[in-house]
Design an enzyme around this catalytic site. Structure first.
Site, PDB file in Angstrom:
ATOM      1  N   ASP A   7      -7.025   1.308   0.478  1.00  9.47           N
ATOM      2  CA  ASP A   7      -7.462   1.507   2.413  1.00  9.47           C
ATOM      3  C   ASP A   7      -8.404   1.495   2.796  1.00  9.47           C
ATOM      4  O   ASP A   7      -9.216   0.928   1.956  1.00  9.47           O
ATOM      5  CB  ASP A   7      -6.426   2.806   3.313  1.00  9.47           C
ATOM      6  CG  ASP A   7      -7.255   4.139   2.548  1.00  9.47           C
ATOM      7  OD1 ASP A   7      -8.495   3.895   1.071  1.00  9.47           O
ATOM      8  OD2 ASP A   7      -7.660   5.415   2.699  1.00  9.47           O
ATOM      9  N   LYS A  12       0.792  -0.811   0.199  1.00  9.35           N
ATOM     10  CA  LYS A  12      -0.385   0.032   0.436  1.00  9.35           C
ATOM     11  C   LYS A  12       0.816   1.214   0.248  1.00  9.35           C
ATOM     12  O   LYS A  12       0.546   2.350  -0.712  1.00  9.35           O
ATOM     13  CB  LYS A  12      -0.990   0.324   1.110  1.00  9.35           C
ATOM     14  CG  LYS A  12      -1.429   1.255   1.281  1.00  9.35           C
ATOM     15  CD  LYS A  12      -3.156   1.951   2.343  1.00  9.35           C
ATOM     16  CE  LYS A  12      -1.912   1.550   3.818  1.00  9.35           C
ATOM     17  NZ  LYS A  12      -3.205   1.543   4.731  1.00  9.35           N
TER      18      LYS A  12
END
Length: 211
Positions: free
Chosen positions: A138, A120
């Site tokens: 997210d 991420k």
């Protein structure tokens, strides 16, 4: 959800947010990297308060290493998990100096080898600092993608893969921030603001809120 509906969703979001970007404050790829590492399980507002004091003093790998772990902690102690984040940051600063001449690399493989950097975080850096068409999933993007039906998936990697496949090409660069900002301010977790949502009639969420 069909391609026409997805396109219209992104067209409307892009019109409402013509220059979407991160809400983390930064001036260089290195500052962004540090801010993103600090932002895990923390708010952007909280990170910005800390980095507003840290970056004027130390905003390069050399300067942070000169501070040392204890010195760094004095600036980031208001952020959750600051002990482990501080250790990661010290290690990644040394890695940048040893392996990348102090510069933030622009490949996923190199980024993910840095301490405290997962998929991420790497996607955020690649997209925001280097303009690559990556989408970091997210909690906001995971929720919005599943709720709207735009890219449903059981886990973040599945959602990421579907977004990469389904987001219209012209919106891939900004899709990450368009979806985050939509999730942060409109399609919120507990009670989405459906009556004020510009894509409510396109969204396939079955339990839309009413006024």
């Amino acid at each position: 959800m069909n391609a026409a509906k997805r396109l219209e969703i992104f067209e409307r979001l892009a019109e409402a947010m013509p220059e979407p970007t991160t809400e983390l404050n930064y001036n260089t790829p290195f500052e962004l990297l540090i801010a993103v590492v600090l932002s895990a399980q923390a708010t952007d507002v909280g990170v910005n308060k800390a980095t507003a004091k840290l970056f004027p003093v130390a905003n390069t790998p050399e300067a942070i290493l000169k501070l040392g772990l204890d010195g760094l902690k004095t600036y980031i102690k208001t952020i959750g998990l600051y002990n482990s984040k501080g250790k990661h940051i010290i290690t990644l600063c040394q890695q940048l100096l040893n392996n990348h001449a102090g510069q933030v690399p622009d490949t996923r493989e190199a980024l993910e080898k840095l301490a405290g950097v997962g998929r991420k975080t790497a996607n955020v850096i690649l997209n925001t600092a280097f303009g690559q068409h990556t989408i970091a999933v997210d909690t906001h993007i995971f929720r919005v993608s599943n709720r709207m039906g735009i890219a449903p998936g059981k886990n973040v990697l599945e959602v990421e893969r579907k977004l990469e496949k389904f987001v219209p090409k012209q919106h891939k660069k900004n899709a990450h921030h368009l979806l985050i900002l939509h999730g942060r301010y409109t399609c919120v977790a507990r009670k989405p603001k459906c009556p004020n949502c510009i894509i409510a009639n396109l969204c396939e969420f079955k339990d839309k809120t009413i006024i």
